[in-house]
Write a protein that holds these residues in place. Structure first.
Motif, mmCIF file in Angstrom:
data_model
loop_
_atom_site.group_PDB
_atom_site.id
_atom_site.type_symbol
_atom_site.label_atom_id
_atom_site.label_comp_id
_atom_site.label_asym_id
_atom_site.label_seq_id
_atom_site.Cartn_x
_atom_site.Cartn_y
_atom_site.Cartn_z
ATOM 1 N N ASP A 130 33.006 44.145 36.767
ATOM 2 C CA ASP A 130 33.221 44.222 35.318
ATOM 3 C C ASP A 130 34.496 43.529 34.837
ATOM 4 O O ASP A 130 34.632 43.236 33.656
ATOM 5 N N HIS A 131 35.430 43.252 35.735
ATOM 6 C CA HIS A 131 36.737 42.791 35.259
ATOM 7 C C HIS A 131 36.759 41.310 34.905
ATOM 8 O O HIS A 131 36.961 40.955 33.762
ATOM 9 N N PHE A 132 36.624 40.460 35.918
ATOM 10 C CA PHE A 132 36.717 39.012 35.698
ATOM 11 C C PHE A 132 35.335 38.410 35.926
ATOM 12 O O PHE A 132 35.011 37.939 37.009
ATOM 13 N N ILE A 133 34.518 38.419 34.893
ATOM 14 C CA ILE A 133 33.100 38.091 35.047
ATOM 15 C C ILE A 133 32.764 36.740 34.438
ATOM 16 O O ILE A 133 32.244 35.857 35.108
ATOM 17 N N PHE A 134 33.097 36.580 33.150
ATOM 18 C CA PHE A 134 32.698 35.357 32.450
ATOM 19 C C PHE A 134 33.861 34.370 32.475
ATOM 20 O O PHE A 134 34.540 34.152 31.476
ATOM 21 N N THR A 135 34.108 33.831 33.662
ATOM 22 C CA THR A 135 35.250 32.954 33.868
ATOM 23 C C THR A 135 34.868 31.848 34.846
ATOM 24 O O THR A 135 33.974 32.030 35.677
ATOM 25 N N LYS A 136 35.567 30.728 34.720
ATOM 26 C CA LYS A 136 35.349 29.637 35.675
ATOM 27 C C LYS A 136 36.304 29.758 36.861
ATOM 28 O O LYS A 136 36.293 28.926 37.761
ATOM 29 N N ASP A 137 37.143 30.766 36.865
ATOM 30 C CA ASP A 137 38.115 30.946 37.949
ATOM 31 C C ASP A 137 37.369 31.102 39.279
ATOM 32 O O ASP A 137 36.593 32.042 39.478
ATOM 33 N N THR A 138 37.623 30.172 40.197
ATOM 34 C CA THR A 138 36.828 30.153 41.436
ATOM 35 C C THR A 138 37.152 31.345 42.337
ATOM 36 O O THR A 138 36.278 31.863 43.021
ATOM 37 N N HIS A 139 38.410 31.781 42.340
ATOM 38 C CA HIS A 139 38.750 32.948 43.157
ATOM 39 C C HIS A 139 38.065 34.208 42.622
ATOM 40 O O HIS A 139 37.574 35.034 43.392
ATOM 41 N N ALA A 140 38.036 34.338 41.303
ATOM 42 C CA ALA A 140 37.376 35.511 40.702
ATOM 43 C C ALA A 140 35.895 35.504 41.050
ATOM 44 O O ALA A 140 35.323 36.540 41.421
ATOM 45 N N ASN A 141 35.274 34.331 40.970
ATOM 46 C CA ASN A 141 33.846 34.247 41.289
ATOM 47 C C ASN A 141 33.589 34.470 42.775
ATOM 48 O O ASN A 141 32.587 35.068 43.163
ATOM 49 N N ARG A 142 34.522 34.019 43.596
ATOM 50 C CA ARG A 142 34.424 34.284 45.042
ATOM 51 C C ARG A 142 34.417 35.809 45.305
ATOM 52 O O ARG A 142 33.718 36.304 46.194
ATOM 53 N N ASN A 143 35.201 36.538 44.524
ATOM 54 C CA ASN A 143 35.260 37.988 44.730
ATOM 55 C C ASN A 143 33.921 38.666 44.439
ATOM 56 O O ASN A 143 33.566 39.660 45.077
ATOM 57 N N ILE A 144 33.174 38.134 43.472
ATOM 58 C CA ILE A 144 31.821 38.668 43.210
ATOM 59 C C ILE A 144 30.936 38.412 44.435
ATOM 60 O O ILE A 144 30.154 39.268 44.847
ATOM 61 N N ASP A 145 31.089 37.229 45.035
ATOM 62 C CA ASP A 145 30.312 36.924 46.245
ATOM 63 C C ASP A 145 30.631 37.899 47.379
ATOM 64 O O ASP A 145 29.747 38.274 48.151
ATOM 65 N N ILE A 146 31.903 38.292 47.461
ATOM 66 C CA ILE A 146 32.287 39.265 48.509
ATOM 67 C C ILE A 146 31.588 40.615 48.257
ATOM 68 O O ILE A 146 31.115 41.255 49.201
ATOM 69 N N LEU A 147 31.506 41.008 46.979
ATOM 70 C CA LEU A 147 30.780 42.253 46.659
ATOM 71 C C LEU A 147 29.317 42.128 47.117
ATOM 72 O O LEU A 147 28.776 43.022 47.767
#
Lengths: 433, 193
Positions: free
Chosen positions: A67-84
């Motif tokens: 829920d925190h950093f979702i609609f962003t192009k930040d690659t690290h943030a998106n990587r964290n969703i992949d870890i989930l």
């Protein structure tokens, strides 16, 4: 001697007849919630401590809500969703609400309620300080860090120091233009940002029990802003109506004994409450809205676990209907369910979403968004030295993204009234006319 | 556990919240990757307003020129240190930057708990407020046996509060080692690195 509701729930989960404030006990955990910011760190510690192939203690009790950093192009943030995603797959976890799917929910604290994970009498931990929100359902809930969450993943248990309880009682009836947000800002202002440190904040009185579940959640949500361990409200018919619509799971109702000992008790007359803001840069920097009307604003923000629920948008829509905002106004529903309700709920024949669009507000996707600043491309993120009125929960320096910004915390009524005028405005000016 | 902690002081005020300790935009980096976690050291305490950064004068960066380690390893704080979010990145970033102890008047609950359970550093409570007593850059030594803080730059010694019941977790290293020591989780349960 009797026990408070918090003491009773903790005792039951430690398999004890009774507990006293200050006791250190190990409790059995009913639900562990984590999200995209703290999940990856939690999983790494879990694997390090229990083994690469270790399994979580109970798949059905782990809830993962990005829920925190979702609609962003930040690659690290998106990587964290992949870890989930990877962890959910490895562990075959049933309660995961993936980004970019129909199953995506949004802000975890409201999603927990809407998906039926808030159940009276239970113990819920989450890797987010606003986990105290769930206490509105007559349960014990509090925020923890990655290490404690990893410990729970492996063992299903956590040590807890039984908190003393502070009782906040509201008798009578709240004025129409006063919301739960005003009430909690008032209390935090009274006791300070460390006024409830290590303690439970129990809300009582006919005025509190007259509130909807969403408004009760607002009261418990910000317990942490007074340093509280948990906020809690005894379950009643309003609670059970909400819970039964969401889950068939069993629950247990606990109530504070008449002879329970409070560390502190204060009774307020609800009818004397007024709209309140927390001025920069602390949630306890309390002022009456009526004393701040000279404050000019650059933008208004309505969203977050604190102020992005349907009740909050109903309040905002009531004031914005048929009018135009004078400053940039950001509308961020906490969850998809709230967003869908904005398209369904009508006021005077007009949907809430149309009311907001016609008023000239900007609409964002459900997530924590700019409540905590977030990556640079976050919707509504504060810039430069902007002055912001916000329905969120914290106005620490830099919290909404810019260290130079000035954030005033307020109710959705006050934020909407202020959006219409461009300066801090008492919603009574619109409502009581 | 070391019985003596020596270090240079970095002094902060009241209500140092976790957004000041590590602004949320940086919470995207891995805490377990050895290289990536260095970002946390680089941004540790970067959210503190400039005039409050390194009291009494302020405007002293905690880490310099993109370095991930700070020369300051003992933080002096006021009331309610670590308030705000539950992000464990807060005590973690301080440890990554080289912090070995914090001496504050009081702590927010989750930050205190995270510091102890995660074994990042020792959160001491002072008996009397230290913020106005110690200057950023002072040469400090904490004696755990005597429970004292000595400012060698001013030749003054102050009493610290007992660590109380969390001493067992601190001595064990973290909550996992404590649980292994007490038999709560089997000592064989440790996984790979």
């Amino acid at each position: 001697m009797g026990m408070t509701i918090t003491e009773k729930i903790l005792a039951a989960h430690a398999d004890k007849e009774s507990v006293r404030p200050g006791d250190n006990i190990w409790v059995d955990v009913d639900v562990l919630m984590t999200h995209d910011v703290c999940g990856p760190g939690t999983f790494a510690i879990f694997k390090k401590q229990f083994g690469e192939n270790a399994k979580v203690w109970d798949r059905d009790k782990v809830v993962i809500i990005p829920d925190h950093f979702i609609f962003t192009k930040d690659t690290h943030a998106n990587r964290n969703i992949d870890i989930l995603r990877q962890f959910v797959k490895e562990q075959s976890l049933p309660h995961y609400y993936d980004v970019g799917t129909d199953n995506y929910k949004g802000v975890c604290h409201l999603a927990l309620a809407q998906e039926g994970f808030n159940r009276p009498g239970e113990v819920l931990f989450g890797t987010d300080s606003h986990t105290s929100t769930s206490g509105a359902f007559g349960m014990f809930s509090t925020g923890i860090g990655n290490t404690d969450a990893a410990f729970i993943l492996g063992t299903g248990k956590l040590w807890v120091k039984v908190p003393e309880t502070m009782c906040f009682e509201f008798t009578g009836t709240f004025p129409e233009h006063v919301m739960a947000k005003d009430v909690i800002l008032n209390v935090i202002g009274d006791i300070g940002v460390d006024g409830a440190t290590y303690r439970a904040m129990e809300w009582r009185g006919d005025a509190v029990m007259s509130l909807s579940m969403e408004e009760r959640m607002t009261l418990c949500n910000m317990a942490i802003e007074a340093g509280g361990k948990n906020g809690i409200i005894e379950a009643d018919d309003v609670t059970l109506d909400y819970v039964r619509q969401r889950t068939d799971a069993p629950y247990k109702i606990y109530k504070t004994d008449a002879d329970a000992q409070y560390f502190f008790k204060k009774t307020y007359n609800a009818s004397e409450m007024e709209p309140i803001v927390a001025k920069p840069h602390s949630p306890d920097n309390k002022a009456k809205v009526s004393d701040c009307v000279d404050v000019k604003l650059d933008r208004a923000y309505i969203g977050s676990c604190t102020g992005g629920k349907l009740t909050d948008f109903m309040a905002a829509a009531r004031l914005l209907k048929g009018k135009k905002v004078k400053i940039d106004t950001f509308i961020v529903p906490a969850t998809r369910e709230v967003e869908q309700d904005l398209y369904k709920e009508k006021m005077g024949g007009e949907t809430l979403i149309d009311i907001f669009k016609n008023a000239g507000a900007y609409l964002g996707d459900p997530s924590c968004a700019a409540c905590l600043g977030g990556p640079k491309d976050t919707f509504g993120r504060a810039k430069d030295n902007q002055v912001v009125i916000s329905t969120t929960n914290r106005n620490f320096p830099g919290r909404m993204g810019s260290k130079q910004a000035h954030v005033y915390l307020a109710s959705p009524y006050t934020a909407a009234a202020s959006a219409l005028t461009g300066h801090i405005t008492n919603p009574a000016d619109f409502i009581n006319k | 556990m070391d019985k003596v902690i020596e270090g240079i002081a970095y002094v902060l005020g009241n209500d140092i919240d976790t957004d000041q300790i590590i602004p949320a935009e940086h919470l995207v980096y891995s805490l377990s990757d050895p290289e990536e976690r260095k970002h946390y050291g680089k941004f540790a305490l970067s959210g503190v307003p400039d005039d409050q950064a390194g009291l009494p004068d302020g405007k002293i960066p905690f880490t310099e020129n993109g370095q991930s380690e700070s020369k300051y390893s003992i933080i002096i704080g006021g009331k309610n240190f670590g308030c705000g979010s539950s992000r464990e990145h807060a005590p973690a970033c301080m440890e990554i930057a080289g912090v070995r102890a914090v001496v504050a008047e009081s702590y927010a609950r989750i930050f205190y708990r995270n510091s102890v359970d995660g074994g990042f550093f020792i959160p001491f409570e002072c008996v009397t407020r230290m913020v106005e007593e110690i200057k950023t850059g002072d040469d400090l030594v904490i004696d755990l046996n005597a429970s004292t803080l000595t400012n060698r730059s001013a030749n003054k010694t102050y009493e610290l509060k007992s660590l109380g019941e969390v001493i067992e977790i601190i001595e064990a290293g973290d909550i996992f080692e404590y649980a292994r020591k007490t038999g709560m989780i089997p000592s064989t349960s440790r996984g790979g690195s």
